[in-house]
Design an enzyme around this catalytic site. Structure first.
Site, PDB file in Angstrom:
ATOM      1  N   ASP A   1      -8.528 -21.855  10.109  1.00 58.48           N
ATOM      2  CA  ASP A   1      -8.281 -20.411  10.006  1.00 58.48           C
ATOM      3  C   ASP A   1      -8.911 -19.688  11.198  1.00 58.48           C
ATOM      4  O   ASP A   1      -8.845 -18.464  11.267  1.00 58.48           O
ATOM      5  CB  ASP A   1      -8.893 -19.827   8.720  1.00 58.48           C
TER       6      ASP A   1
ATOM      7  N   GLY B   1     -15.738 -20.017  12.136  1.00 59.55           N
ATOM      8  CA  GLY B   1     -15.912 -21.349  12.717  1.00 59.55           C
ATOM      9  C   GLY B   1     -17.116 -21.490  13.632  1.00 59.55           C
ATOM     10  O   GLY B   1     -17.436 -22.592  14.071  1.00 59.55           O
TER      11      GLY B   1
ATOM     12  N   ASP C   1     -14.455 -22.905   5.173  1.00 60.98           N
ATOM     13  CA  ASP C   1     -14.456 -21.451   4.941  1.00 60.98           C
ATOM     14  C   ASP C   1     -13.153 -20.827   5.443  1.00 60.98           C
ATOM     15  O   ASP C   1     -12.842 -20.916   6.629  1.00 60.98           O
ATOM     16  CB  ASP C   1     -15.627 -20.799   5.693  1.00 60.98           C
TER      17      ASP C   1
ATOM     18  N   ASN D   1     -23.807 -24.976   4.548  1.00 63.32           N
ATOM     19  CA  ASN D   1     -23.669 -24.746   3.107  1.00 63.32           C
ATOM     20  C   ASN D   1     -22.425 -25.414   2.525  1.00 63.32           C
ATOM     21  O   ASN D   1     -22.123 -25.234   1.346  1.00 63.32           O
ATOM     22  CB  ASN D   1     -23.613 -23.237   2.831  1.00 63.32           C
TER      23      ASN D   1
ATOM     24  N   ARG E   1     -24.151 -20.685  12.723  1.00 61.00           N
ATOM     25  CA  ARG E   1     -24.940 -19.551  12.199  1.00 61.00           C
ATOM     26  C   ARG E   1     -25.668 -18.781  13.306  1.00 61.00           C
ATOM     27  O   ARG E   1     -25.554 -17.560  13.410  1.00 61.00           O
ATOM     28  CB  ARG E   1     -25.952 -20.086  11.179  1.00 61.00           C
TER      29      ARG E   1
ATOM     30  N   SER F   1     -20.329 -25.225   8.656  1.00 62.70           N
ATOM     31  CA  SER F   1     -21.308 -24.646   7.732  1.00 62.70           C
ATOM     32  C   SER F   1     -22.266 -25.674   7.144  1.00 62.70           C
ATOM     33  O   SER F   1     -21.848 -26.707   6.620  1.00 62.70           O
ATOM     34  CB  SER F   1     -20.586 -23.927   6.594  1.00 62.70           C
TER      35      SER F   1
ATOM     36  N   ASP G   1     -10.796 -27.599   7.652  1.00 60.61           N
ATOM     37  CA  ASP G   1     -11.906 -26.668   7.777  1.00 60.61           C
ATOM     38  C   ASP G   1     -12.220 -26.187   6.345  1.00 60.61           C
ATOM     39  O   ASP G   1     -11.378 -26.362   5.451  1.00 60.61           O
ATOM     40  CB  ASP G   1     -11.443 -25.512   8.665  1.00 60.61           C
TER      41      ASP G   1
HETATM   42  P1  B16 Z   1     -23.540 -21.550   7.696  1.00 62.31           P
HETATM   43  P2  B16 Z   1     -16.118 -23.290   8.747  1.00 62.31           P
HETATM   44  C1  B16 Z   1     -18.185 -21.732   9.433  1.00 62.31           C
HETATM   45  O1  B16 Z   1     -17.533 -22.536   8.507  1.00 62.31           O
HETATM   46  C2  B16 Z   1     -17.870 -20.256   9.201  1.00 62.31           C
HETATM   47  O2  B16 Z   1     -16.484 -20.010   9.480  1.00 62.31           O
HETATM   48  C3  B16 Z   1     -18.705 -19.405  10.117  1.00 62.31           C
HETATM   49  O3  B16 Z   1     -18.445 -18.037   9.855  1.00 62.31           O
HETATM   50  C4  B16 Z   1     -20.191 -19.710   9.869  1.00 62.31           C
HETATM   51  O4  B16 Z   1     -21.003 -18.971  10.748  1.00 62.31           O
HETATM   52  C5  B16 Z   1     -20.431 -21.213  10.084  1.00 62.31           C
HETATM   53  O5  B16 Z   1     -19.578 -21.965   9.223  1.00 62.31           O
HETATM   54  C6  B16 Z   1     -21.865 -21.612   9.785  1.00 62.31           C
HETATM   55  O6  B16 Z   1     -22.088 -21.435   8.399  1.00 62.31           O
HETATM   56  O7  B16 Z   1     -24.319 -20.369   8.129  1.00 62.31           O
HETATM   57  O8  B16 Z   1     -23.199 -21.554   6.227  1.00 62.31           O
HETATM   58  O9  B16 Z   1     -24.153 -22.867   8.135  1.00 62.31           O
HETATM   59  O10 B16 Z   1     -15.105 -22.207   8.876  1.00 62.31           O
HETATM   60  O11 B16 Z   1     -16.286 -24.152   9.986  1.00 62.31           O
HETATM   61  O12 B16 Z   1     -15.938 -24.102   7.484  1.00 62.31           O
HETATM   62 MG    MG Z   2     -13.013 -21.523   8.757  1.00 62.31          MG
END
Ligand code: B16
Ligand code: MG
Length: 223
Positions: free
Chosen positions: A169, A45, A10, A117, A48, A115, A8
């Site tokens: 996480d 996880g 973030d 991003n 958005r 994400s 993962d």
């Molecule tokens: P974005 P991961 C997740 O990343 C984040 O934990 C979660 O808080 C967020 O809403 C989701 O990505 C979408 O992110 O808005 O940047 O597209 O933990 O799966 O790496």
């Molecule tokens: Mg995460």
């Protein structure tokens, strides 16, 4: 047998989980929506838009579909502005050691993140080159706890699900990995979740846990 490790992003590789929480906090302040201390953990996880729905509901506010989309977009603007300052310093301690060790073992590493991003973060932190496969939020239609993101990563690597270790996480991510039949390593609160094979205090604890112990008999034969 371990054929691959799927990470993962973030909260596992980088500290960007803190930026997600900070961006939600700021957006809630702009929208006059209460943001409680536990809410950041609830959306780890989670995609958005689904996160926007959860954050609004936690704040006791009901938004229309259009308002939810605008709320999510504003949060992303706030989030991306925090990402512009990201550097190698945002990589969680122990991550580079673990990735370097996996290389020495010829075990491929992948990123599987909800994400959109993720590519920007991997670029800014200099981690991109460690990964054979990167699956991000723009390549999936169902977010964790659905296992789609991990399935895509394992399929792209060409490895069996049961021979993958997923590092997470988020409780949603642990559930997703278990649903696919992967082994799970987890950091933070998620390490307490049911079904976690490798609870980690820091990412490089996994090196010791994956190293096959050498018996005294084998040790004697080696010398
Ligand atoms: P974005 P991961 C997740 O990343 C984040 O934990 C979660 O808080 C967020 O809403 C989701 O990505 C979408 O992110 O808005 O940047 O597209 O933990 O799966 O790496
Ligand atoms: Mg995460």
């Amino acid at each position: 047998m371990i054929e691959a490790v799927i990470f993962d992003l973030d909260g596992v590789l980088t500290r960007s989980d803190r930026y997600h929480t900070a961006a939600w906090r700021k957006t809630c302040a702009q929208w006059g929506i209460p943001f409680g201390d536990g809410t950041g953990d609830l959306v780890r996880g989670v995609s958005r838009l689904e996160s926007a729905r959860i954050v609004a509901a936690q704040g006791g506010v009901e938004l229309t579909a259009d308002q939810l989309a605008a709320f999510a977009e504003e949060k992303n603007r706030n989030y991306v502005s925090l990402l512009t300052g990201m550097t190698r310093e945002d990589v969680i301690p122990g991550v580079v050691e673990l990735l370097a060790w996996l290389r020495t073992q010829n075990i491929p590493a992948a990123v599987a993140s909800s994400s959109k991003n993720a590519p920007l973060i991997l670029e800014k932190t200099g981690l991109k080159g460690y990964f054979t496969v990167i699956v991000d939020g723009s390549q999936i239609t169902r977010s964790k706890p659905d296992p789609q993101v991990f399935q895509k990563a394992a399929d792209a690597l060409g490895v069996g699900y049961a021979n993958c270790v997923v590092v997470e996480d988020a409780v949603s991510g642990v559930q997703a990995a278990l649903a696919l039949g992967c082994q799970v390593a987890a950091v933070g609160r998620a390490a307490q979740s049911e079904g976690v094979t490798y609870p980690l205090k820091k990412p490089d604890d996994l090196i010791r846990q994956l190293s096959v112990p050498v018996s005294p008999d084998q040790e004697r034969k080696l010398h």
